[in-house]
Write a protein that holds these residues in place. Structure first.
Motif, short mmCIF file in Angstrom:
data_model
loop_
_atom_site.label_atom_id
_atom_site.label_comp_id
_atom_site.label_asym_id
_atom_site.label_seq_id
_atom_site.Cartn_x
_atom_site.Cartn_y
_atom_site.Cartn_z
N GLY A 233 1.46 2.35 8.35
CA GLY A 233 1.92 0.98 8.58
C GLY A 233 1.00 0.25 9.54
O GLY A 233 0.63 0.80 10.58
N ARG A 234 0.64 -0.97 9.17
CA ARG A 234 -0.24 -1.73 10.07
C ARG A 234 0.55 -2.34 11.23
O ARG A 234 1.74 -2.63 11.10
CB ARG A 234 -0.96 -2.83 9.29
CG ARG A 234 -0.07 -3.82 8.59
CD ARG A 234 -0.89 -4.88 7.87
NE ARG A 234 -0.08 -5.60 6.91
CZ ARG A 234 -0.47 -6.74 6.34
NH1 ARG A 234 -1.64 -7.27 6.63
NH2 ARG A 234 0.31 -7.35 5.47
N ARG A 235 -0.14 -2.53 12.35
CA ARG A 235 0.47 -3.19 13.49
C ARG A 235 0.63 -4.67 13.18
O ARG A 235 -0.30 -5.30 12.67
CB ARG A 235 -0.43 -3.00 14.72
CG ARG A 235 0.13 -3.62 16.00
CD ARG A 235 -0.75 -3.33 17.20
NE ARG A 235 -2.06 -3.98 17.10
CZ ARG A 235 -3.23 -3.35 17.27
NH1 ARG A 235 -3.27 -2.07 17.56
NH2 ARG A 235 -4.36 -4.00 17.15
N VAL A 236 1.80 -5.19 13.49
CA VAL A 236 2.01 -6.64 13.35
C VAL A 236 1.66 -7.27 14.69
O VAL A 236 2.19 -6.88 15.73
CB VAL A 236 3.48 -6.94 12.98
CG1 VAL A 236 3.74 -8.44 13.01
CG2 VAL A 236 3.79 -6.37 11.60
N ALA A 251 -3.90 -6.68 4.25
CA ALA A 251 -3.10 -5.91 3.27
C ALA A 251 -4.03 -4.99 2.47
O ALA A 251 -3.63 -3.90 2.06
CB ALA A 251 -2.34 -6.86 2.35
N LEU A 252 -5.26 -5.43 2.25
CA LEU A 252 -6.24 -4.61 1.52
C LEU A 252 -6.52 -3.31 2.27
O LEU A 252 -6.55 -2.22 1.67
CB LEU A 252 -7.53 -5.41 1.33
CG LEU A 252 -8.56 -4.83 0.37
CD1 LEU A 252 -8.07 -4.92 -1.07
CD2 LEU A 252 -9.90 -5.55 0.51
N ASP A 253 -6.70 -3.41 3.60
CA ASP A 253 -6.90 -2.20 4.43
C ASP A 253 -5.67 -1.30 4.33
O ASP A 253 -5.79 -0.08 4.15
CB ASP A 253 -7.06 -2.57 5.91
CG ASP A 253 -8.28 -3.42 6.21
OD1 ASP A 253 -9.32 -3.20 5.58
OD2 ASP A 253 -8.17 -4.31 7.09
N ASP A 278 3.00 -6.72 -2.29
CA ASP A 278 2.85 -6.12 -3.63
C ASP A 278 1.51 -5.38 -3.77
O ASP A 278 1.41 -4.39 -4.48
CB ASP A 278 3.05 -7.15 -4.75
CG ASP A 278 2.37 -8.46 -4.47
OD1 ASP A 278 1.53 -8.52 -3.56
OD2 ASP A 278 2.67 -9.44 -5.18
N LEU A 279 0.48 -5.85 -3.04
CA LEU A 279 -0.80 -5.16 -3.07
C LEU A 279 -0.67 -3.73 -2.51
O LEU A 279 -1.19 -2.76 -3.08
CB LEU A 279 -1.84 -5.95 -2.26
CG LEU A 279 -3.24 -5.35 -2.14
CD1 LEU A 279 -3.91 -5.27 -3.51
CD2 LEU A 279 -4.10 -6.17 -1.19
N ILE A 280 0.05 -3.62 -1.41
CA ILE A 280 0.25 -2.31 -0.78
C ILE A 280 1.14 -1.43 -1.67
O ILE A 280 0.87 -0.24 -1.87
CB ILE A 280 0.84 -2.46 0.65
CG1 ILE A 280 -0.09 -3.32 1.51
CG2 ILE A 280 1.05 -1.11 1.29
CD1 ILE A 280 0.48 -3.71 2.87
N ALA A 281 2.18 -2.04 -2.24
CA ALA A 281 3.06 -1.28 -3.14
C ALA A 281 2.29 -0.78 -4.36
O ALA A 281 2.54 0.31 -4.87
CB ALA A 281 4.24 -2.14 -3.57
N SER A 282 1.32 -1.56 -4.82
CA SER A 282 0.58 -1.16 -6.02
C SER A 282 -0.44 -0.06 -5.73
O SER A 282 -1.05 0.49 -6.64
CB SER A 282 -0.11 -2.37 -6.65
OG SER A 282 -1.13 -2.83 -5.80
N ALA A 283 -0.61 0.30 -4.43
CA ALA A 283 -1.46 1.44 -4.07
C ALA A 283 -0.60 2.68 -3.80
O ALA A 283 -1.12 3.68 -3.30
CB ALA A 283 -2.30 1.09 -2.85
#
Ligand code: SF4
Length: 336
Positions: A233-236, A251-253, A278-283
């Protein structure tokens, strides 16, 4: 292709067997350029393996933040940390608010309910709140807790109050950018297991400054902790916090990292977090958290009102875009 690219493709092919990877290979994958063709292959493989691990089902767990009173543990990424000075004074959600949100979440189709509090919340009060929530939700609905570090006696009390599992993690920079030692976090994880509670964990909160070696070290800790859900999980970035100026991953990272986590861990556990887009979900990320109440990644008192908290419908739409089917009913495996 050069030798480095070929090596990445070979690692991914091995990872697709679903048996996990050694540290050296994990570190190589975390170091891949997220714009490269190798990254696309890693993301494809992560998605492929997550779907095999979960029978193609994604989940939405629902978090209720109980309090936002400044916390003495001083994690520099957190809006609750006293050292950041972002929040002032006592702030606690009422029992009626918490119980009502839990019931609402269940009615809306959440797969699990997670209650979160800071280290400044009275543990006995958390037990009372957990018992009150347990009374109104279905006995098969997992109730999880994200609370301060606990003794074995405290983890047993949580279980007696009707809690089934805990979110707990050794965070990035633990003991350096937080006021808690790695050892304390690990002892709590051991106490969680010893009390018969299940565990959810994650490599988090990741910022642009973290190296592949650090990510690999935390990945190995997560894998060893035998959790039912884990990932990256990325830091917000919360304005006013000490680490805000380091920036945020894209989100790409994060998509690359969740895919690497899946390849690193193999087919177990079935849930890979954190599906924020959705980009992260698709990975391959198939666990998302809806959020209400107070939120350490937010400065609003109610994250669902003008803050960053998203509801269950938001994540259903995200999963629809990534072509994930959302599990109906309670998440299996948490109640033991
Ligand atoms: S992350 Fe948790 S322990 Fe750390 S300051 Fe925030 S509430 Fe306290």
């Amino acid at each position: 292709m050069d030798a480095g690219q070929i090596r990445v493709f070979e690692i991914v092919e091995r990872a697709l067997e679903g048996k996990g990877l050694p540290d050296e290979d994990i570190e190589t994958l975390y170091g891949v350029d997220p714009h490269s063709r190798q990254a696309r292959y890693i993301n494809w493989a992560g998605n492929e393996l997550s779907r095999r691990a979960s029978n193609g089902k994604a989940e939405i767990h629902a978090q209720i933040g109980l309090n936002g009173t400044p916390c003495p543990k001083n994690c520099q990424f957190c809006s609750f940390a006293i050292c950041n000075g972002v929040r002032k004074g006592k702030l606690e959600m009422s029992r009626a608010y918490v119980v009502e949100r839990a019931k609402l979440y269940e009615d809306q189709g959440a797969n699990a309910i997670l209650m979160l509090s800071t280290a400044s919340y009275r543990f006995e009060k958390f037990l009372e709140m957990a018992a009150a929530v347990r009374e109104v939700i279905d006995r098969n609905m997992p109730l999880l807790a994200n609370v301060e570090d606990m003794s074995l006696e405290q983890t047993r009390l949580l279980k007696a109050a009707g809690v089934n599992g805990c979110y707990h993690a050794v965070r990035m920079g633990e003991g350096v950018v937080t006021g808690i030692s790695v050892q304390t976090r690990l002892e709590t994880i051991a106490n969680i297991h010893a009390a018969g509670l299940t565990l959810s964990t994650c490599v988090e909160p990741i910022g642009p400054e973290h190296t592949p070696a650090e990510l690999t070290e935390k990945t190995r800790i997560c894998i060893a902790s035998e959790a039912l859900s884990a990932g990256c999980g990325r830091r917000v970035g919360v304005p006013g916090t000490s680490l805000y100026d380091f920036g945020m991953l894209t989100a790409l990272d994060n998509a690359l990292y969740v895919a690497v986590y899946r390849l690193a861990t193999g087919l177990n556990p079935r849930l890979n977090c954190a599906a924020g887009t959705d980009l992260i979900a698709s990975a391959g990320a198939n666990l998302a958290w809806a959020e209400v109440g107070v939120n350490p990644r937010d400065t609003e008192n109610l994250t669902e009102q003008g803050g960053r908290g998203r509801d269950i419908d938001f994540y259903r739409e995200m999963y629809r875009n990534a072509d994930w089917e959302v599990l109906e009913g309670p998440s299996p495996g948490w109640i033991i």
